[in-house]
Scaffold this active site. Structure first.
Site, PDB file in Angstrom:
ATOM      1  N   LYS A 184      40.899  57.983  15.385  1.00 37.13           N
ATOM      2  CA  LYS A 184      40.998  58.707  16.490  1.00 37.13           C
ATOM      3  C   LYS A 184      42.545  59.044  16.416  1.00 37.13           C
ATOM      4  O   LYS A 184      43.315  58.042  17.064  1.00 37.13           O
ATOM      5  CB  LYS A 184      40.611  58.118  17.775  1.00 37.13           C
ATOM      6  CG  LYS A 184      40.591  59.078  18.863  1.00 37.13           C
ATOM      7  CD  LYS A 184      40.845  58.631  20.270  1.00 37.13           C
ATOM      8  CE  LYS A 184      42.355  58.794  20.469  1.00 37.13           C
ATOM      9  NZ  LYS A 184      43.209  59.851  20.567  1.00 37.13           N
ATOM     10  N   GLU A 260      49.342  47.059  17.995  1.00 32.58           N
ATOM     11  CA  GLU A 260      50.812  47.332  17.958  1.00 32.58           C
ATOM     12  C   GLU A 260      51.127  47.900  19.223  1.00 32.58           C
ATOM     13  O   GLU A 260      50.920  49.226  19.424  1.00 32.58           O
ATOM     14  CB  GLU A 260      51.013  48.281  16.876  1.00 32.58           C
ATOM     15  CG  GLU A 260      50.646  47.486  15.462  1.00 32.58           C
ATOM     16  CD  GLU A 260      51.383  46.496  14.975  1.00 32.58           C
ATOM     17  OE1 GLU A 260      52.484  46.303  15.574  1.00 32.58           O
ATOM     18  OE2 GLU A 260      51.159  45.665  14.015  1.00 32.58           O
ATOM     19  N   CYS A 294      58.543  52.527  19.494  1.00 31.15           N
ATOM     20  CA  CYS A 294      58.404  51.389  19.910  1.00 31.15           C
ATOM     21  C   CYS A 294      59.485  50.502  19.631  1.00 31.15           C
ATOM     22  O   CYS A 294      60.076  49.263  20.292  1.00 31.15           O
ATOM     23  CB  CYS A 294      57.101  50.671  19.514  1.00 31.15           C
ATOM     24  SG  CYS A 294      57.068  50.803  17.595  1.00 31.15           S
ATOM     25  N   GLU A 391      59.794  50.755  29.243  1.00 30.09           N
ATOM     26  CA  GLU A 391      60.081  51.477  27.817  1.00 30.09           C
ATOM     27  C   GLU A 391      60.551  52.944  28.321  1.00 30.09           C
ATOM     28  O   GLU A 391      60.009  53.555  28.846  1.00 30.09           O
ATOM     29  CB  GLU A 391      58.968  51.609  27.195  1.00 30.09           C
ATOM     30  CG  GLU A 391      58.662  50.704  26.033  1.00 30.09           C
ATOM     31  CD  GLU A 391      57.557  51.274  25.061  1.00 30.09           C
ATOM     32  OE1 GLU A 391      56.409  51.561  25.575  1.00 30.09           O
ATOM     33  OE2 GLU A 391      57.807  51.346  23.824  1.00 30.09           O
TER      34      GLU A 391
HETATM   35  P1  NAP Z   1      49.224  55.609  24.250  1.00 27.32           P
HETATM   36  O1  NAP Z   1      48.767  56.385  25.655  1.00 27.32           O
HETATM   37  O2  NAP Z   1      48.803  54.200  24.587  1.00 27.32           O
HETATM   38  O3  NAP Z   1      48.113  56.337  23.354  1.00 27.32           O
HETATM   39  C1  NAP Z   1      47.887  55.682  22.112  1.00 27.32           C
HETATM   40  C2  NAP Z   1      46.453  56.336  21.521  1.00 27.32           C
HETATM   41  O4  NAP Z   1      45.541  55.672  22.516  1.00 27.32           O
HETATM   42  C3  NAP Z   1      46.330  57.652  21.778  1.00 27.32           C
HETATM   43  O5  NAP Z   1      45.591  58.034  20.362  1.00 27.32           O
HETATM   44  C4  NAP Z   1      45.717  57.808  22.846  1.00 27.32           C
HETATM   45  O6  NAP Z   1      44.742  59.090  23.058  1.00 27.32           O
HETATM   46  C5  NAP Z   1      44.689  56.592  22.746  1.00 27.32           C
HETATM   47  N1  NAP Z   1      44.075  56.249  24.081  1.00 27.32           N
HETATM   48  C6  NAP Z   1      44.690  56.309  25.530  1.00 27.32           C
HETATM   49  N2  NAP Z   1      43.636  55.892  26.267  1.00 27.32           N
HETATM   50  C7  NAP Z   1      42.562  55.188  25.501  1.00 27.32           C
HETATM   51  C8  NAP Z   1      41.625  54.990  25.933  1.00 27.32           C
HETATM   52  N3  NAP Z   1      41.093  54.587  27.218  1.00 27.32           N
HETATM   53  N4  NAP Z   1      40.456  54.579  24.950  1.00 27.32           N
HETATM   54  C9  NAP Z   1      41.001  54.710  23.725  1.00 27.32           C
HETATM   55  N5  NAP Z   1      41.995  55.301  23.184  1.00 27.32           N
HETATM   56  C10 NAP Z   1      42.928  55.887  24.221  1.00 27.32           C
HETATM   57  O7  NAP Z   1      50.396  55.599  23.739  1.00 27.32           O
HETATM   58  P2  NAP Z   1      51.198  56.812  23.323  1.00 27.32           P
HETATM   59  O8  NAP Z   1      52.183  57.460  24.426  1.00 27.32           O
HETATM   60  O9  NAP Z   1      50.420  57.822  22.502  1.00 27.32           O
HETATM   61  O10 NAP Z   1      52.419  56.192  22.348  1.00 27.32           O
HETATM   62  C11 NAP Z   1      53.402  55.508  22.792  1.00 27.32           C
HETATM   63  C12 NAP Z   1      53.297  54.098  22.829  1.00 27.32           C
HETATM   64  O11 NAP Z   1      52.759  53.667  21.601  1.00 27.32           O
HETATM   65  C13 NAP Z   1      54.405  53.314  23.192  1.00 27.32           C
HETATM   66  O12 NAP Z   1      54.470  52.367  23.969  1.00 27.32           O
HETATM   67  C14 NAP Z   1      55.248  52.680  22.001  1.00 27.32           C
HETATM   68  O13 NAP Z   1      55.763  51.733  22.097  1.00 27.32           O
HETATM   69  C15 NAP Z   1      53.788  52.476  21.196  1.00 27.32           C
HETATM   70  N6  NAP Z   1      53.973  52.181  19.738  1.00 27.32           N
HETATM   71  C16 NAP Z   1      53.670  50.931  19.276  1.00 27.32           C
HETATM   72  C17 NAP Z   1      54.074  50.966  18.020  1.00 27.32           C
HETATM   73  C18 NAP Z   1      53.941  49.423  17.241  1.00 27.32           C
HETATM   74  O14 NAP Z   1      53.841  49.304  16.193  1.00 27.32           O
HETATM   75  N7  NAP Z   1      54.216  48.657  17.988  1.00 27.32           N
HETATM   76  C19 NAP Z   1      54.351  51.937  17.258  1.00 27.32           C
HETATM   77  C20 NAP Z   1      54.267  53.134  17.615  1.00 27.32           C
HETATM   78  C21 NAP Z   1      54.141  53.335  19.258  1.00 27.32           C
HETATM   79  P3  NAP Z   1      45.314  60.501  23.473  1.00 27.32           P
HETATM   80  O15 NAP Z   1      46.436  60.986  22.569  1.00 27.32           O
HETATM   81  O16 NAP Z   1      44.127  61.267  23.703  1.00 27.32           O
HETATM   82  O17 NAP Z   1      46.010  59.936  25.053  1.00 27.32           O
END
Ligand code: NAP
Length: 491
Positions: A184, A260, A294, A391
């Site tokens: 996804k 992650e 991140c 963040e």
């Molecule tokens: P996010 O809002 O948590 O979304 C990440 C993914 O999860 C997206 O595909 C999102 O879908 C999906 N998602 C959201 N709600 C969900 C639910 N209830 N059930 C299943 N899937 C769900 O994060 P983001 O804004 O895309 O990315 C930024 C975050 O990622 C930051 O916090 C960053 O630090 C973190 N990150 C961490 C790493 C690491 O390796 N530690 C690497 C990169 C990014 P939708 O797109 O449809 O909302």
């Protein structure tokens, strides 16, 4: 690289769902649009998966699991190697697609393609190295056989900030280990995953091994899969709040999970640091991906004796950056992903200034179209200010100062996150000592960027569970089976 190339490239991106080797529409017939964050223009619409499609994708992954796990490791590795060659040959296409849907400058997008492709190459090599062990039991009366097996069908959920690399970092080890998958992708940036899935097909990945379901309704669409006992693993990259909820949901099925999650990286500069190297490191640690990483430096913790000079040099470098659409040849800072993200960044800056911080440079959004924010440095940021605990995910560098090493450690560790810490010092022993005291999964010692496919990437505390890349990455997709072999002829 003009409008024609953009149109030609977009015409090559599959817009359906990939289920059991076939691209097709969502059962509901719905689609959703993908926007260019630099212009607000819709690039393309893709099929919008719902729970019924997700279940069909899981059915396909489950059906393919047994035969896929029996494919020889070398053959799985060779599919990945071909995918590496194909992605590398199409670096310009992938880079442009990433820039169009995510916004980062083309030069950075090329960097992401190279980094993302490295996971394909690395795990093509790891596919043949999942050995177990054989030994005599301590009492000499039986034999112990330990083997590794693929965990089974996986749900992979990726974020929008690295549309290719976050996908290959999960797909490559899963392929190498012999797992099938439902991917996804993020709804803001599904196009790169769509094109990448087509490349995996071209590389020879059998039908059903990788199924792709872009959706605008992440929770309702993936929820039923997480409850399905046939799913064996959830690998998620995204924010900590969503990760927490997914962990709770995964508990119902006692799913294997890799998480992650978010970060709040401290960037610590000691008085003995090579200041120019530290400023160069700070620039990339802060501005790569517009700060939407991140691993982005979130707090600059600088020794009081050099803080003024550091801020001045850092601001001078920042002011040479060119904020423009990522496709512009001179762009070094692209737009933020959407209006919500830009507004949140500005809210954090406004809050810090209201609490007493000073703006050295930047401090405001750029007029639209697009969601640009001026690269910003803040000094005199007070402890307890929101910008130090949340963040930022934008091109904003808050600077705070310290005088004693122990104080730097305390400030660095005073966060719920524990992904990465960056330390600039020329004192090697101090560098090692800091590593021992910092509560993070990764340390950058005089290095602003640490990502490497050969290294274990991941965090501690609320930055997550598990590791991606390195020798550890494939283990996330394997489970250990132990066989006790009795020998009736042993006395
Ligand atoms: P996010 O809002 O948590 O979304 C990440 C993914 O999860 C997206 O595909 C999102 O879908 C999906 N998602 C959201 N709600 C969900 C639910 N209830 N059930 C299943 N899937 C769900 O994060 P983001 O804004 O895309 O990315 C930024 C975050 O990622 C930051 O916090 C960053 O630090 C973190 N990150 C961490 C790493 C690491 O390796 N530690 C690497 C990169 C990014 P939708 O797109 O449809 O909302």
């Amino acid at each position: 690289m003009g409008i024609t190339h953009e149109a030609e490239l977009l015409a090559q991106v599959p817009t359906g769902l990939l289920i059991n080797g076939r691209w097709g529409p969502a059962a509901s017939g719905k689609v959703f649009g993908v926007e260019d964050p630099a212009t607000g223009r819709t690039l393309l619409s893709v099929a919008d998966a719902g729970p019924e499609d997700a279940m069909a994708a899981l059915d396909a992954a489950v059906a393919a699991q047994n035969s896929w796990s029996r494919v020889a490791p070398r053959e799985r590795g060779e599919i990945l190697r071909r995918a590496f060659e194909l992605v590398t040959a199409r670096i310009e296409d992938f880079a442009l697609l990433i820039t169009l849907e995510m916004g980062k400058p083309l030069a950075e997008a090329r960097g992401e393609v190279a980094y993302g492709a490295e996971f394909l190459r690395w795990f093509s090599e790891e596919a043949v190295r999942t050995s177990g062990r054989y030994s005599l039991s301590p009492d000499g009366k039986s034999r112990l056989l330990v083997t590794k097996k693929p965990v089974g069908p996986c749900l992979l959920i990726t974020p929008w900030n690295f549309p290719l690399a976050m996908a290959t970092r999960k797909i490559a080890p899963a392929v190498a280990a012999g797992c099938t998958m439902v991917l996804k992708s993020a709804n803001l940036t599904p196009l790169t995953s769509q094109l990448f899935a087509a490349v995996m097909q071209e590389a020879g990945l059998p039908a059903g091994v990788l199924n792709v379901i872009p959706t605008s309704t992440a929770g309702p669409t993936t929820g039923p899969l997480i409850k399905d006992p046939r799913l064996r693993k959830l690998s998620f990259t995204g924010s900590t709040p969503v990760g927490r909820n997914l962990l709770a949901a995964a508990a119902g099925n006692v799913l294997r999970t890799s998480m992650e999650l978010g970060g709040n990286a401290p960037f610590i500069v000691f008085e003995d640091a090579d200041l120019d190297a530290a400023v160069d490191g700070a620039l990339v640690a802060k501005l790569r991906n517009m700060g939407e990483a991140c691993t982005a430096a979130n707090r600059f913790i600088v020794h009081k004796s050099i803080a003024g000079e550091f801020a001045g040099k850092f601001a001078a470098k920042m002011n040479t950056m060119i904020t423009a659409r990522g496709t512009h040849p001179e762009s070094t800072v692209g737009p933020l992903i959407d209006a919500r993200s830009r507004d949140k960044v500005h809210e954090l800056v406004t809050d810090a200034v209201a609490s007493g911080a000073s703006v050295v440079t930047g401090g405001a959004p750029v007029e639209g179209p697009g969601y640009f924010y001026r690269p910003t440095i803040l000094t005199g940021v007070r402890e307890g200010t929101r910008i130090l605990s949340e963040e930022i995910f934008g091109p904003v560098a808050p600077i705070i100062t310290f005088t004693k090493e122990a104080e730097a450690v305390r400030l660095a560790n005073s966060t719920e996150y524990g992904l990465l810490a960056i330390v600039f010092t020329t004192d090697f022993n101090r560098g090692l000592r800091m590593g021992e005291q910092l509560e993070t999964g990764m340390i950058g010692l005089n290095a602003g960027i640490i990502s490497n496919a050969a290294a274990p990437f991941g965090g501690v505390k609320q930055s997550g569970l598990g590791r991606e890349g390195g020798l550890e990455g494939i283990e996330e997709y394997l489970y250990t089976q132990y066989t006790a072999i009795a020998d009736p002829h042993t006395d």
